[in-house]
Design a protein around this motif. Sequence first.
Motif, short mmCIF file in Angstrom:
data_model
loop_
_atom_site.label_atom_id
_atom_site.label_comp_id
_atom_site.label_asym_id
_atom_site.label_seq_id
_atom_site.Cartn_x
_atom_site.Cartn_y
_atom_site.Cartn_z
N ARG A 95 0.83 -1.21 0.00
CA ARG A 95 0.00 0.00 0.00
C ARG A 95 0.87 1.26 0.00
N ASP A 96 1.86 1.24 -0.87
CA ASP A 96 2.77 2.38 -1.08
C ASP A 96 3.68 2.68 0.10
N TYR A 153 -0.24 7.19 0.80
CA TYR A 153 -1.58 7.37 1.36
C TYR A 153 -1.48 7.45 2.87
N GLN A 154 -2.20 8.41 3.46
CA GLN A 154 -2.20 8.59 4.91
C GLN A 154 -3.60 8.33 5.44
N ASN A 193 -7.07 10.35 5.29
CA ASN A 193 -7.92 9.72 4.29
C ASN A 193 -7.57 10.18 2.87
N ARG A 194 -6.25 10.35 2.64
CA ARG A 194 -5.81 10.80 1.31
C ARG A 194 -4.28 10.73 1.23
N ALA A 195 -3.78 10.76 0.00
CA ALA A 195 -2.38 11.09 -0.25
C ALA A 195 -2.32 12.59 -0.49
N TRP A 208 3.88 13.03 -5.09
CA TRP A 208 2.80 12.52 -4.25
C TRP A 208 3.36 11.77 -3.05
#
Length: 342
Positions: A78-79, A304-305, A309-311, A301
């Motif tokens: 997940r990145d 994801y955090q 709730n977003r990158a 970028w």
Amino acid sequence: MEKGIAVKDITPGAEVRGVFAVTQAAQAQSRNGPYWRLTLADAGGSVEAKIWSPLSAEFTDIPTGALVLVEARAGTYRDQIQLTVEHLRLLDEAESAAVDPAELMPSSPFPLDDMLEELLELVREEFTHPGWRKLTQSVFKDDALRAAFRTCPAAKGVHHAYAGGLLEHTLSVFRLCRRFADQYAELDRQTLLAGALFHDFGKIREFSGGIANDYTDEGRLIGHLELCIEMLTPFLAKSGLEEGLQRHLRHLILSHHGTAEFGAVRLPQTAEALALHFADNMDAKMAQCRDLFAQIAEGSWTPYQATLNRALYKGPRTPDTPPAKSRPKSRHAPREELLSLL
């Protein structure tokens, strides 16, 4: 003992060998058998690691706070970088003592003594009302509380989750609230600043600090909002501060999370409570942005955090914009002199 590779230097596909602190350890079950899910940390950050079956069966206990020598391969999930452990050994007492603690404990990038000196000077400067002055000075004259406040983290993992994080966050929120009070005449300056100073003070007892920073029992069962009220009660009783101001301070502390969903005991119901909530939330969000931007290896970028709730996208800077300034060194009197003035 040699530390080996640091968390910040781990890249996908790398062979990893180094000493880390175990900050979280839990057993879980997969289709292929039981496995361990670990969080390994050093002064540069933390990384998730997995010990898969059958190697996982060799460990009946991996205590948090333990130092371990790890050999692993780095991949991504997940990145985010994740380690697959190929060998893990708990260091004995002598080996642990030979590791430099500064290599394992994340701490504020700003000098703790400089930040404390600046905050003490602002406290002396801002609180002119006798009740507020007596309250704030008596709290910071307590050697044990002042020492704990200086090194306490502000969180377990979301923002300012390192030694000195509470001090750094409090100073930043205090500065923001001073600007709010300069801008908006309807704010009671000293009440707002007292809220800024003490809003997270209960985290001294909510978190254990140290290498394996975790919630204490009372932190889990009670939380830092109520713990703060408990800690301040004896100081308030001796302060001579008017009852209405004492009640307002309690409201600021109990409401600064903003909503019940995020842990507020009450919604902010005064102008000062709203201002404190937004200052606290802004500083926490900017700290998360700063940490995420530091993780960008390529492109613009962030990973994801989940807490946001977003990158996040790090946009290009306007040409000729000066770089952001780091916190300046304190221009104020030495800490010992400030304590004598409090």
